[in-house]
Scaffold this motif. Structure first.
Motif, PDB file in Angstrom:
ATOM      1  N   THR A   4       0.679  11.717  -8.615  1.00 57.41           N
ATOM      2  CA  THR A   4       0.235  10.684  -7.943  1.00 57.41           C
ATOM      3  C   THR A   4      -1.422  10.453  -8.586  1.00 57.41           C
ATOM      4  OG1 THR A   4      -0.491  12.096  -6.242  1.00 57.41           O
ATOM      5  CG2 THR A   4       1.500  10.967  -5.835  1.00 57.41           C
ATOM      6  N   PRO A   9      -3.356  -2.565  -3.948  1.00 58.25           N
ATOM      7  CA  PRO A   9      -4.083  -1.414  -3.689  1.00 58.25           C
ATOM      8  C   PRO A   9      -4.865  -1.497  -2.182  1.00 58.25           C
ATOM      9  CG  PRO A   9      -5.199  -2.988  -5.201  1.00 58.25           C
ATOM     10  CD  PRO A   9      -3.704  -3.427  -5.038  1.00 58.25           C
ATOM     11  N   SER A  56      -3.573  -1.721   0.609  1.00 53.09           N
ATOM     12  CA  SER A  56      -2.403  -1.149   1.429  1.00 53.09           C
ATOM     13  C   SER A  56      -3.003   0.562   1.396  1.00 53.09           C
ATOM     14  CB  SER A  56      -1.312  -1.547   1.204  1.00 53.09           C
ATOM     15  OG  SER A  56      -0.717  -0.914   0.043  1.00 53.09           O
ATOM     16  N   ILE A  57      -3.613   0.731   0.461  1.00 56.02           N
ATOM     17  CA  ILE A  57      -3.879   2.483   0.220  1.00 56.02           C
ATOM     18  C   ILE A  57      -5.308   2.462   0.809  1.00 56.02           C
ATOM     19  CG2 ILE A  57      -3.999   4.300  -1.406  1.00 56.02           C
ATOM     20  CD1 ILE A  57      -1.264   2.809  -1.386  1.00 56.02           C
ATOM     21  N   ASN A  58      -5.264   3.828   1.532  1.00 58.77           N
ATOM     22  CA  ASN A  58      -6.799   3.928   2.149  1.00 58.77           C
ATOM     23  C   ASN A  58      -7.548   5.128   1.069  1.00 58.77           C
ATOM     24  OD1 ASN A  58      -6.085   2.629   4.436  1.00 58.77           O
ATOM     25  ND2 ASN A  58      -4.982   4.275   5.351  1.00 58.77           N
ATOM     26  N   ILE A  83      -9.560   4.752  -1.372  1.00 54.63           N
ATOM     27  CA  ILE A  83      -9.782   4.773  -2.789  1.00 54.63           C
ATOM     28  C   ILE A  83     -11.147   4.579  -3.170  1.00 54.63           C
ATOM     29  CG2 ILE A  83      -9.223   3.198  -4.927  1.00 54.63           C
ATOM     30  CD1 ILE A  83      -6.867   2.410  -3.559  1.00 54.63           C
ATOM     31  N   PHE A  94       1.004   5.936  -5.910  1.00 55.56           N
ATOM     32  CA  PHE A  94       0.285   6.583  -4.911  1.00 55.56           C
ATOM     33  C   PHE A  94       1.003   7.382  -3.875  1.00 55.56           C
ATOM     34  CE2 PHE A  94      -2.084   2.228  -6.035  1.00 55.56           C
ATOM     35  CZ  PHE A  94      -3.160   2.967  -6.281  1.00 55.56           C
ATOM     36  N   ASP A  95       2.409   7.261  -4.252  1.00 63.40           N
ATOM     37  CA  ASP A  95       3.272   7.811  -3.120  1.00 63.40           C
ATOM     38  C   ASP A  95       3.851   8.846  -3.850  1.00 63.40           C
ATOM     39  OD1 ASP A  95       5.278   8.656  -1.209  1.00 63.40           O
ATOM     40  OD2 ASP A  95       6.073   6.488  -1.165  1.00 63.40           O
TER      41      ASP A  95
END
Length: 669
Positions: free
Chosen positions: A205, A153, A155-157, A159, A188-189
């Motif tokens: 998503t 997670p 790596s995901i902006n 959140i 997420f994608d």
């Protein structure tokens, strides 16, 4: 009429362990039936696959009927009460600890926090038994991670409330790089969501709201019902939901008979199979094994019930009351943290206090008080407990004795809670008696039957071809979220089973009943006919129906409320008066049309498309008759038929109009 069914492999339970096992065995060519006591859950992926017989997740008006399935307490008159067979949770009060388990197709994957991490103990599998080690398990961990779309997670902006971002400057928590974040099974994608739609399984998503421990209606959270089970249905898997297994008995022919109760119509079903896999979750697997052993159905298991553990689960509510933050937003779990000034042995994670949408009839004052919890934080500790709990079985009831004081992890977690309160100046509320959502053990992996219940291949000692693949088999506490470990263990057992067995060439997943014919079905209730239809053999992908078939009405919806003695003659009246012109259907490969008029001079009308698809009740494949084509008048396009072979000469079919089943009829060539 006692219903019997034959299959090659039977799996009891449909959570991480059962779903992965079913998927692996179907891909290997085995004939597999899966029994699940709960229903399919109404989510976007399940609904988009064509399954309509579902139960809602607990929210809004449905919260009372869909939240609690069973409450077990030793002081209740019958020690148990079941408010709703469609409920999501089973809650049990025991001596020393309480447990909460889920129910439904997909099992614990609906209620887990989407955390997919390995055990903090790097030698978890190395010290178990010979024939098992970390290197052997690694490929199964990686495969399950890939299938569940596990992603880091961090790596995901953007959140909301993600622990490393929310608490990076906190004096309470350490969220530095030294505190590794577990992967999450979340989508997420958008590109991956679009690729799933190519397989007619839709999901959205993560929107960081509503994907929680009460389920994921959008399918953003990876649940095993649509990742493993629906694709397996398309390959021939049979799933009987709302079927609760009562006991298992070995026969002299080296087969097993599983007796299950259909919770829809209370009828009994016997399933005869060669191999059985227990994946019902720790509490239910142990109870079922005890029950079958005591009744003489299974050989003695001396160590059954020994070594129960709680994974050190301990929860608290940190009453932060931060009016500027809504902690129900974000991922189901906000991430891992360490507590400044406390022991680093426990594994702490943060989350929001999950608040279901309450119906309007709940008083506003109560709704307001409950909604305030969104400003508080759920603090959960986990770790390796002593795993010295003991199950016993008396008077058909499962009893658990567990001493928290024997496990130092609980005091360490309590000290962590106190440190949070001290550092923040805000109270942390927790009970002395812990509640675990990760019970394990009681049927542990061991070298022989003097120290455990199963061997390194998952097979029960002294009971050949019986296997345990759920958390009851785990040798010790995972010390963190156990979902990935359970999935990897099931995948390993499947691999070893496939290496040592070959699929049977016999026709399986079929009903065994010489009296199963149209004559004996006329006038039966819809519940009884649904039960029979669900257990009929699923067709292969190659269409097995062709030519002219003459039809006979078996049951009409408007007669269902009447007693059988009245229904049966009225079915004949309805057929002769209302359906007097309809004679049957003509099939020609992937096309079909209805026959009307005289048998020797039939007229053809109302065409339909023919295909093999998943049934609306989610039990497996059916021959689908779809009237939604341009040649038909608009009002007839809502008709959808489903058919399965009843016996060598007849097919049993049902007709839906919209979402309602209106007729059952037979087709005979």
């Amino acid at each position: 009429m006692q219903m019997k069914m034959k299959t090659e492999v039977c799996i009891v339970g449909s959570g991480f362990a059962g779903a992965i096992m079913a998927s692996r065995l179907i891909d290997a060519g085995f004939s597999v039936s899966l029994l699940e006591r709960g229903p399919w859950r109404s989510t976007l992926p399940v609904n988009s696959s064509g399954i309509r017989h579902t139960s809602p997740l607990p929210t809004g008006k449905k919260i009372l009927t869909s939240l609690l399935r069973t409450f077990n307490h030793p002081k209740l008159p019958f020690r148990s009460i079941t408010p709703s067979k469609h409920g999501l949770f089973e809650y049990s009060v025991h001596n020393g600890i309480n447990t909460a388990c889920s129910s439904g197709v997909g099992g614990g994957s609906h209620v887990y926090g989407a955390l997919l991490g390995r055990s903090p103990d790097k030698n978890y599998w190395n010290t178990t038994v010979s024939g098992l080690n970390e290197q052997m398990m690694d490929k199964h961990y990686r495969r399950v991670e890939e299938e569940l779309k596990a992603i880091a997670p961090d790596s995901i902006n953007q959140i909301p409330n993600f622990a490393p971002d929310k608490w990076c400057n906190s004096s309470v928590f350490d969220v530095s790089e030294a505190v590794t974040q577990p992967n999450m099974g979340l989508l997420f994608d958008q590109a991956e969501a679009d690729s799933g739609e190519q397989e007619n399984i839709k999901r959205k998503t993560a929107r960081f709201k509503g994907d929680s421990v009460l389920g994921s209606p959008s399918g953003a959270k990876s649940t095993v019902d649509f990742i493993y089970l629906i694709p397996a249905l398309k390959k021939g898997l049979k799933i009987l939901d709302l079927h609760e297994v009562q006991h298992i008995k070995k026969s002299p022919q080296n087969t097993y008979t599983i007796n299950a109760k259909n919770l829809r119509n209370k009828q009994s079903l016997d399933i005869i199979c060669q191999h059985v896999f227990f994946a019902a979750g720790t509490m239910n697997t142990i109870k079922l094994l005890f029950k079958s052993q005591v009744s003489g159905g299974l050989n003695d298991m001396p160590m059954l019930g020994q070594g129960f553990g709680s994974n050190g689960d301990y929860s608290a509510i940190w009453e932060l009351q931060d009016k500027n933050s809504d902690f129900t937003q974000g991922t189901p779990c906000h991430g891992r943290v360490a507590i400044h000034g406390a022991s680093d042995t426990p594994n702490y994670v943060l989350g929001g206090v999950d608040i279901p949408r309450l119906p309007h009839w709940v008083p506003k004052s109560i709704r307001t008080k409950i909604n305030r919890q969104k400003h508080n934080v759920l603090l959960i500790g986990m770790g390796a407990d002593a795993a010295d709990g003991v199950f016993s079985f008396q008077e058909n009831n499962l009893t658990l004795t567990y001493e928290q004081k024997n496990s130092p992890i609980y005091e360490q977690i309590r000290q962590g809670f106190k440190q949070v309160s001290k550092s923040s100046g805000k109270s942390v509320r927790y009970g002395y008696k812990a509640v675990t959502v990760h019970p394990f053990g009681g049927a542990k992996i061991a070298q022989d039957d003097t120290t455990g219940v199963i061997d390194h291949k998952g097979e029960i000692f002294n009971n050949p071809e019986l296997y345990i693949v759920d958390a009851s088999a785990l040798p010790k506490a995972v010390g963190g979220p156990p979902s990935l470990t359970i999935g990897a263990w099931s995948s390993l057992v499947a691999e070893k089973f496939i290496q040592n067995h070959s699929p049977s060439m016999e026709k399986n997943n079929i009903m065994i009943n010489d009296t199963l014919c149209t004559k004996n079905l006329v006038g039966k209730s819809f519940k009884d006919l649904d039960a029979i239809f669900s257990t009929l053999a699923s067709p292969s992908h190659k269409l097995e129906i062709d030519g002219n078939y003459w039809g006979k009405l078996i049951m009409a919806r408007g007669l269902n409320w009447m007693p059988y003695i009245v229904r049966r003659p009225l079915v004949w009246v309805v057929e002769k008066i209302l359906l007097r012109n309809w004679k049957g259907k003509c099939f020609n490969q992937d096309k079909g049309i209805n026959l009307f008029g005289r048998y020797d001079k039939s007229k053809k009308a109302l065409p339909f498309n023919v295909a093999v698809e998943i049934s609306r009740d989610g039990t497996g494949l059916v021959v689908q008759l779809d009237y939604n084509i341009e040649k038909n008048p608009q009002k007839f396009r809502k008709i959808l038929g489903e058919a399965r072979q009843l016996n060598e000469t007849e097919w049993l079919a049902r007709m839906y109009y919209g979402d309602k089943n209106w007729f059952y009829y037979s087709l005979k060539q």
